[in-house]
Design a protein around this motif. Structure first.
Motif, PDB file in Angstrom:
ATOM      1  N   THR A 135       0.829  -1.208   0.000  1.00  0.00           N
ATOM      2  CA  THR A 135       0.000   0.000   0.000  1.00  0.00           C
ATOM      3  C   THR A 135       0.859   1.252   0.000  1.00  0.00           C
ATOM      4  O   THR A 135       0.609   2.204  -0.736  1.00  0.00           O
ATOM      5  N   ARG A 136       1.929   1.254   0.826  1.00  0.00           N
ATOM      6  CA  ARG A 136       2.822   2.417   0.895  1.00  0.00           C
ATOM      7  C   ARG A 136       3.467   2.703  -0.454  1.00  0.00           C
ATOM      8  O   ARG A 136       3.636   3.852  -0.846  1.00  0.00           O
ATOM      9  N   ASN A 137       3.851   1.655  -1.148  1.00  0.00           N
ATOM     10  CA  ASN A 137       4.597   1.807  -2.394  1.00  0.00           C
ATOM     11  C   ASN A 137       3.721   1.674  -3.638  1.00  0.00           C
ATOM     12  O   ASN A 137       4.234   1.485  -4.737  1.00  0.00           O
ATOM     13  N   ALA A 138       2.412   1.768  -3.456  1.00  0.00           N
ATOM     14  CA  ALA A 138       1.495   1.595  -4.583  1.00  0.00           C
ATOM     15  C   ALA A 138       1.726   2.662  -5.644  1.00  0.00           C
ATOM     16  O   ALA A 138       2.187   3.767  -5.342  1.00  0.00           O
ATOM     17  N   PRO A 139       1.439   2.344  -6.902  1.00  0.00           N
ATOM     18  CA  PRO A 139       1.627   3.322  -7.973  1.00  0.00           C
ATOM     19  C   PRO A 139       0.789   4.570  -7.755  1.00  0.00           C
ATOM     20  O   PRO A 139      -0.236   4.543  -7.072  1.00  0.00           O
ATOM     21  N   SER A 140       1.249   5.658  -8.329  1.00  0.00           N
ATOM     22  CA  SER A 140       0.518   6.919  -8.281  1.00  0.00           C
ATOM     23  C   SER A 140      -0.298   7.084  -9.552  1.00  0.00           C
ATOM     24  O   SER A 140       0.114   6.644 -10.624  1.00  0.00           O
ATOM     25  N   LEU A 141      -1.436   7.700  -9.423  1.00  0.00           N
ATOM     26  CA  LEU A 141      -2.322   7.918 -10.560  1.00  0.00           C
ATOM     27  C   LEU A 141      -2.560   9.408 -10.724  1.00  0.00           C
ATOM     28  O   LEU A 141      -3.101  10.057  -9.835  1.00  0.00           O
ATOM     29  N   GLU A 142      -2.125   9.940 -11.850  1.00  0.00           N
ATOM     30  CA  GLU A 142      -2.371  11.351 -12.150  1.00  0.00           C
ATOM     31  C   GLU A 142      -3.474  11.445 -13.192  1.00  0.00           C
ATOM     32  O   GLU A 142      -3.319  10.939 -14.315  1.00  0.00           O
ATOM     33  N   ARG A 143      -4.561  12.072 -12.824  1.00  0.00           N
ATOM     34  CA  ARG A 143      -5.678  12.232 -13.761  1.00  0.00           C
ATOM     35  C   ARG A 143      -5.506  13.558 -14.502  1.00  0.00           C
ATOM     36  O   ARG A 143      -5.607  14.628 -13.905  1.00  0.00           O
ATOM     37  N   VAL A 144      -5.236  13.450 -15.782  1.00  0.00           N
ATOM     38  CA  VAL A 144      -5.005  14.628 -16.624  1.00  0.00           C
ATOM     39  C   VAL A 144      -6.255  14.866 -17.464  1.00  0.00           C
ATOM     40  O   VAL A 144      -6.666  13.990 -18.237  1.00  0.00           O
ATOM     41  N   ARG A 145      -6.848  16.028 -17.314  1.00  0.00           N
ATOM     42  CA  ARG A 145      -8.047  16.368 -18.074  1.00  0.00           C
ATOM     43  C   ARG A 145      -7.681  17.039 -19.390  1.00  0.00           C
ATOM     44  O   ARG A 145      -6.736  17.811 -19.463  1.00  0.00           O
ATOM     45  N   HIS A 146      -8.446  16.718 -20.427  1.00  0.00           N
ATOM     46  CA  HIS A 146      -8.230  17.315 -21.736  1.00  0.00           C
ATOM     47  C   HIS A 146      -9.466  18.124 -22.134  1.00  0.00           C
ATOM     48  O   HIS A 146     -10.578  17.843 -21.668  1.00  0.00           O
ATOM     49  N   GLU A 147      -9.264  19.090 -23.003  1.00  0.00           N
ATOM     50  CA  GLU A 147     -10.399  19.836 -23.523  1.00  0.00           C
ATOM     51  C   GLU A 147     -11.295  18.874 -24.308  1.00  0.00           C
ATOM     52  O   GLU A 147     -10.827  18.161 -25.200  1.00  0.00           O
ATOM     53  N   LEU A 148     -12.562  18.850 -23.951  1.00  0.00           N
ATOM     54  CA  LEU A 148     -13.493  17.928 -24.598  1.00  0.00           C
ATOM     55  C   LEU A 148     -14.031  18.573 -25.863  1.00  0.00           C
ATOM     56  O   LEU A 148     -14.704  19.604 -25.811  1.00  0.00           O
ATOM     57  N   LYS A 149     -13.714  17.988 -26.995  1.00  0.00           N
ATOM     58  CA  LYS A 149     -14.186  18.536 -28.248  1.00  0.00           C
ATOM     59  C   LYS A 149     -14.447  17.413 -29.245  1.00  0.00           C
ATOM     60  O   LYS A 149     -13.914  16.311 -29.120  1.00  0.00           O
ATOM     61  N   LYS A 150     -15.264  17.737 -30.235  1.00  0.00           N
ATOM     62  CA  LYS A 150     -15.596  16.792 -31.285  1.00  0.00           C
ATOM     63  C   LYS A 150     -14.798  17.152 -32.536  1.00  0.00           C
ATOM     64  O   LYS A 150     -14.690  18.319 -32.901  1.00  0.00           O
ATOM     65  N   ARG A 151     -14.227  16.126 -33.179  1.00  0.00           N
ATOM     66  CA  ARG A 151     -13.403  16.347 -34.371  1.00  0.00           C
ATOM     67  C   ARG A 151     -14.002  15.604 -35.561  1.00  0.00           C
ATOM     68  O   ARG A 151     -14.394  14.438 -35.441  1.00  0.00           O
ATOM     69  N   ASP A 152     -14.035  16.273 -36.705  1.00  0.00           N
ATOM     70  CA  ASP A 152     -14.534  15.686 -37.941  1.00  0.00           C
ATOM     71  C   ASP A 152     -13.333  15.181 -38.740  1.00  0.00           C
ATOM     72  O   ASP A 152     -12.512  15.976 -39.213  1.00  0.00           O
ATOM     73  N   LEU A 153     -13.206  13.853 -38.869  1.00  0.00           N
ATOM     74  CA  LEU A 153     -12.017  13.252 -39.463  1.00  0.00           C
ATOM     75  C   LEU A 153     -12.374  12.448 -40.716  1.00  0.00           C
ATOM     76  O   LEU A 153     -13.523  12.085 -40.936  1.00  0.00           O
ATOM     77  N   GLU A 154     -11.332  12.171 -41.504  1.00  0.00           N
ATOM     78  CA  GLU A 154     -11.503  11.421 -42.750  1.00  0.00           C
ATOM     79  C   GLU A 154     -10.760  10.096 -42.663  1.00  0.00           C
ATOM     80  O   GLU A 154      -9.640  10.025 -42.144  1.00  0.00           O
ATOM     81  N   VAL A 155     -11.389   9.049 -43.171  1.00  0.00           N
ATOM     82  CA  VAL A 155     -10.737   7.745 -43.229  1.00  0.00           C
ATOM     83  C   VAL A 155      -9.607   7.795 -44.255  1.00  0.00           C
ATOM     84  O   VAL A 155      -9.830   8.107 -45.424  1.00  0.00           O
ATOM     85  N   GLN A 156      -8.396   7.485 -43.797  1.00  0.00           N
ATOM     86  CA  GLN A 156      -7.239   7.456 -44.694  1.00  0.00           C
ATOM     87  C   GLN A 156      -6.946   6.059 -45.213  1.00  0.00           C
ATOM     88  O   GLN A 156      -6.533   5.882 -46.347  1.00  0.00           O
ATOM     89  N   SER A 157      -7.127   5.059 -44.344  1.00  0.00           N
ATOM     90  CA  SER A 157      -6.879   3.681 -44.772  1.00  0.00           C
ATOM     91  C   SER A 157      -7.693   2.718 -43.925  1.00  0.00           C
ATOM     92  O   SER A 157      -8.052   3.012 -42.781  1.00  0.00           O
TER      93      SER A 157
END
Length: 260
Positions: free
Chosen positions: A5-27
């Motif tokens: 428990t003392r040496n358990a991994p650390s978890l950093e929650r990094v938030r990103h800007e939530l946005k919708k992207r319009d993408l094209e199929v390349q392959s």
């Protein structure tokens, strides 16, 4: 407090800007009989960020009534310079996203949202134990390919057939185990349980599990009750739930690692 428990991994929650992207199929590529790889591109990826192997994005696809629905998928790979995003689709009972992937061709458009954030794991992790089914392969592939040199990784993956096995380029010390079982038995825990029965979970081993919810729960229970693996060194997710469309259990009984 135990040393685990003392040496358990650390978890950093990094938030990103939530946005919708319009993408094209390349392959579009059928990399195995049960997996379709689609590369999406577009300038709207200029600020795309994915920092953890098990991040999730939202894909907006039409259902059988023509209504747009959202489905969760793992960003398999991202190339900033090329502005390209790779998504792998496990081909099983064809829901809307699978049906879209099967029919996709270069030039098609797809809207993608997220990821909303990343859970970045750090700490004195000596070994990774990765357990999952074909739906977890995109995340498992990222874990393996993005690992630091010298990290010990052991992975157990259940797929329908030997032809569904994949290969990965990695700097890690990788031991890969493929378990073959019919796709119709993907909600049966026994094949994976038998495979991990004698697995070593030594000190410093972080376990990541993702499969059908019943399977993930059974493996988690076995590792806790039979192998006494500490909860703070484990994450289990039900990426899908048998018989329930668009259902998941992303954090099964999770005890979060200590904050970074």
């Amino acid at each position: 407090m135990t040393s685990e428990t003392r040496n358990a991994p650390s978890l950093e929650r990094v938030r990103h800007e939530l946005k919708k992207r319009d993408l094209e199929v390349q392959s579009v590529e059928r990399i195995t009989p049960s997996m379709i790889r689609i590369v999406l591109g577009g300038d709207e990826l200029a600020d795309f960020t994915s920092l953890a192997p098990d991040d999730h994005i939202k894909l907006f696809v039409p259902d059988d009534k023509g209504m747009m629905v959202m489905r969760d998928y793992t960003p398999r790979a991202f190339d900033y310079e090329a502005r390209s995003l790779t998504v792998d689709f496990a081909v099983h009972e064809a829901g809307p996203a699978t049906a879209w992937a099967i029919a996709a061709k270069p030039g098609d458009r797809l809207q993608v949202g997220g990821p909303r954030g990343s859970a970045v794991l750090t700490g004195e992790i000596k070994r990774l134990l990765l357990i999952g089914d074909e739906t977890a392969l995109p995340a498992i592939g990222r874990w393996i390919e993005e690992a630091d040199a010298g990290l010990e990784i052991e992975a157990f993956v259940a797929v329908p057939d030997a032809a569904d096995s994949q290969s990965f380029k990695t700097c890690a010390d990788l031991a890969m185990h493929w378990i073959y079982r019919p796709g119709g038995e993907a909600n049966n825990p026994e094949p994976l349980l038998q495979a991990v029965k004698d697995v070593a979970c030594g000190e410093g081993t972080y376990v990541w599990i993702a499969a059908e919810a019943r399977v993930a729960k059974a493996i988690r229970t076995y590792l806790i009750e039979e192998l006494a693996h500490p909860l703070t060194w484990m994450k289990a997710s039900g990426y899908w739930v048998h018989g329930q469309a668009d259902s998941s259990e992303k954090s099964i009984g999770e005890v979060p690692p200590r904050p970074a």
